[in-house]
Scaffold this motif. Sequence first.
Motif, short mmCIF file in Angstrom:
data_model
loop_
_atom_site.label_atom_id
_atom_site.label_comp_id
_atom_site.label_asym_id
_atom_site.label_seq_id
_atom_site.Cartn_x
_atom_site.Cartn_y
_atom_site.Cartn_z
N UNK A 108 35.62 46.21 46.28
CA UNK A 108 36.95 46.64 45.33
C UNK A 108 37.90 46.04 46.16
N UNK A 109 39.24 45.95 45.42
CA UNK A 109 40.39 45.39 46.46
C UNK A 109 41.62 46.65 46.35
N UNK A 110 42.18 46.73 47.32
CA UNK A 110 43.27 47.53 47.58
C UNK A 110 44.62 46.94 47.84
N UNK A 111 45.64 46.54 47.04
CA UNK A 111 46.68 46.00 47.42
C UNK A 111 48.13 46.61 46.80
N UNK A 112 49.35 45.99 47.23
CA UNK A 112 50.58 46.65 46.85
C UNK A 112 50.37 45.84 45.28
N UNK A 113 51.46 46.65 44.55
CA UNK A 113 51.78 46.04 43.16
C UNK A 113 52.74 44.83 43.33
N UNK A 114 51.77 43.63 43.01
CA UNK A 114 52.61 42.53 43.48
C UNK A 114 51.84 41.28 42.77
N UNK A 115 51.78 40.02 42.91
CA UNK A 115 51.32 39.03 42.38
C UNK A 115 49.96 38.88 43.08
N UNK A 116 49.66 39.20 44.30
CA UNK A 116 48.52 39.14 44.88
C UNK A 116 47.24 40.17 44.19
N UNK A 117 48.06 41.28 43.60
CA UNK A 117 47.07 42.13 43.00
C UNK A 117 46.66 41.61 41.61
N UNK A 118 47.67 40.96 41.09
CA UNK A 118 47.29 40.34 39.77
C UNK A 118 46.40 39.15 39.86
N UNK A 119 46.44 38.41 40.99
CA UNK A 119 45.47 37.40 41.42
C UNK A 119 44.08 37.98 41.53
N UNK A 120 44.16 39.31 42.18
CA UNK A 120 42.94 39.83 42.54
C UNK A 120 41.98 40.05 41.00
N UNK A 121 43.06 40.63 40.28
CA UNK A 121 42.54 41.02 38.85
C UNK A 121 41.89 39.94 38.12
N UNK A 122 42.72 38.79 38.18
CA UNK A 122 42.42 37.67 37.42
C UNK A 122 40.95 36.96 37.98
N UNK A 123 40.93 37.36 39.48
CA UNK A 123 39.50 36.96 40.19
C UNK A 123 38.43 37.80 39.67
N UNK A 124 38.88 38.65 38.87
CA UNK A 124 37.79 39.67 38.28
C UNK A 124 37.32 40.97 38.99
N UNK A 125 38.13 41.12 40.03
CA UNK A 125 37.73 42.50 40.81
C UNK A 125 38.53 43.58 40.25
N UNK A 126 37.89 44.84 40.54
CA UNK A 126 38.60 46.12 40.47
C UNK A 126 39.72 46.27 41.28
N UNK A 127 40.93 46.50 40.95
CA UNK A 127 41.95 46.65 41.97
C UNK A 127 42.69 47.90 42.03
#
Length: 399
Positions: free
Chosen positions: A106-125
Amino acid sequence: MNAKNYFQKIILVYGERCYRDRDSLFRDIDRIIQERGAESQEYKPEKEKMEGEKMEGTKLYANKDADLSNLDGKTIAVIGYGNQGRSQALNLRDTIGDKKLNTSVIIGNREDENKERAKKDGFEVYAISEACEKADIMLILIPDEVIPGVYNEDIEPHLKKGNVIDFASGYCITCKLIEPPKGVDVIMVAPRMGGKEVRELYKSGEGFPNLFAVGQDASGEAREITLALSSTIGLGKSQSSIAIEVTFEQETLSDLLSEQFLSPLILVAIMVKYEIDVENGIPPEAALMELYLSGEWAEIFKRMAEMGIFKQLPLHSQTSQYGQLTRANELMKRDIGLSYEQIKAYGREKAEEIKNGTFAREWTLEKLGGYIVLKKMYEQNENCPIIKEEQKLLRRLGR
Ligand code: NDP
């Protein structure tokens, strides 16, 4: 036959073509032999290759040394989805899929475009604190200077006994910027590769090298977990893709010294060389192309990695080999100071030697003498510790 006799014999054949006055020729040869440190050296043929040399040294770990079942049933949270974070997360997920491990990423990230990118890559964020709450193993892949703040705020409050906290650099632990509690494993898997290459070399199957360390072994299994992570993140089929065990302190010192000592010297030398080229009327474009824009140095560094820093030299012209080796030898012996102006003065002196014919004269004599100084330089360098170790490692890596 010693060096001087050898020179003299050659000069009897060729000397008259360059010098009218034999005495001045001999005086010059004496001086150069002494200056370049080749005096009274017997010329020896190339040393025989050491057959069957026993390969001793630090253990090099490969995929076969890792037991991936150490990650079974675990949830791995990758904290930070930047350079290393994205590549390591994708590599982890792909290996886990290939090996059919019961492990989730799973991914832990701040609210921003990298978070969106991780979601697009199919991870639970998740938010960083939430990801840490869910995780057994945390890969802390945010910039070193922001780790302490994020750790205190979002990571430490969620650490539980038995958790594993992994870093890609030894910095924060070595410098005691954070001190994880006793009950958790503190480990490091530090790729010797930028984030982009971490992904590309994984995808090509080659893999990349990493340094790993165990800073705190609360579970008694920290080393096995570290090796499993190191393998899962990016050990591949290339013989160079190995893991080397160090301490957090060693990784920090070696890494920072590359950045703060080696790299500045190279950067300053490049800047000074550029200025000297330009003050000698060389067009800036030509100077820059010669310096690094042509990519020639990138190729040379590649060859250094494949063959060794001195073993790649024979691929350069003989003039270049002689110039590099004798001037490097001179640098080791002379106090040129370290200020920008002093380095520049030294660079200017070398420029003057080229312009006023000193180098050409010296190099002509060297050729007449049968390349004695050049051979001596190679012998000298062959015996220095860095070269011995470098060649040993290259053989172990199958290069
Ligand atoms: P990056 O600069 O690429 O990290 C960016 C990530 O950190 C993003 O997810 C970013 O979130 C997050 N981040 C940045 N600031 C904050 C903050 N204040 N709070 C929360 N999240 C933050 O880092 P690297 O991948 O370069 O480095 C990560 C680790 O890997 C470091 O320890 C580094 O030393 C090590 N390392 C790096 C190598 C490299 O080549 N880059 C090589 C080997 C090791 P957001 O999306 O919100 O910006």
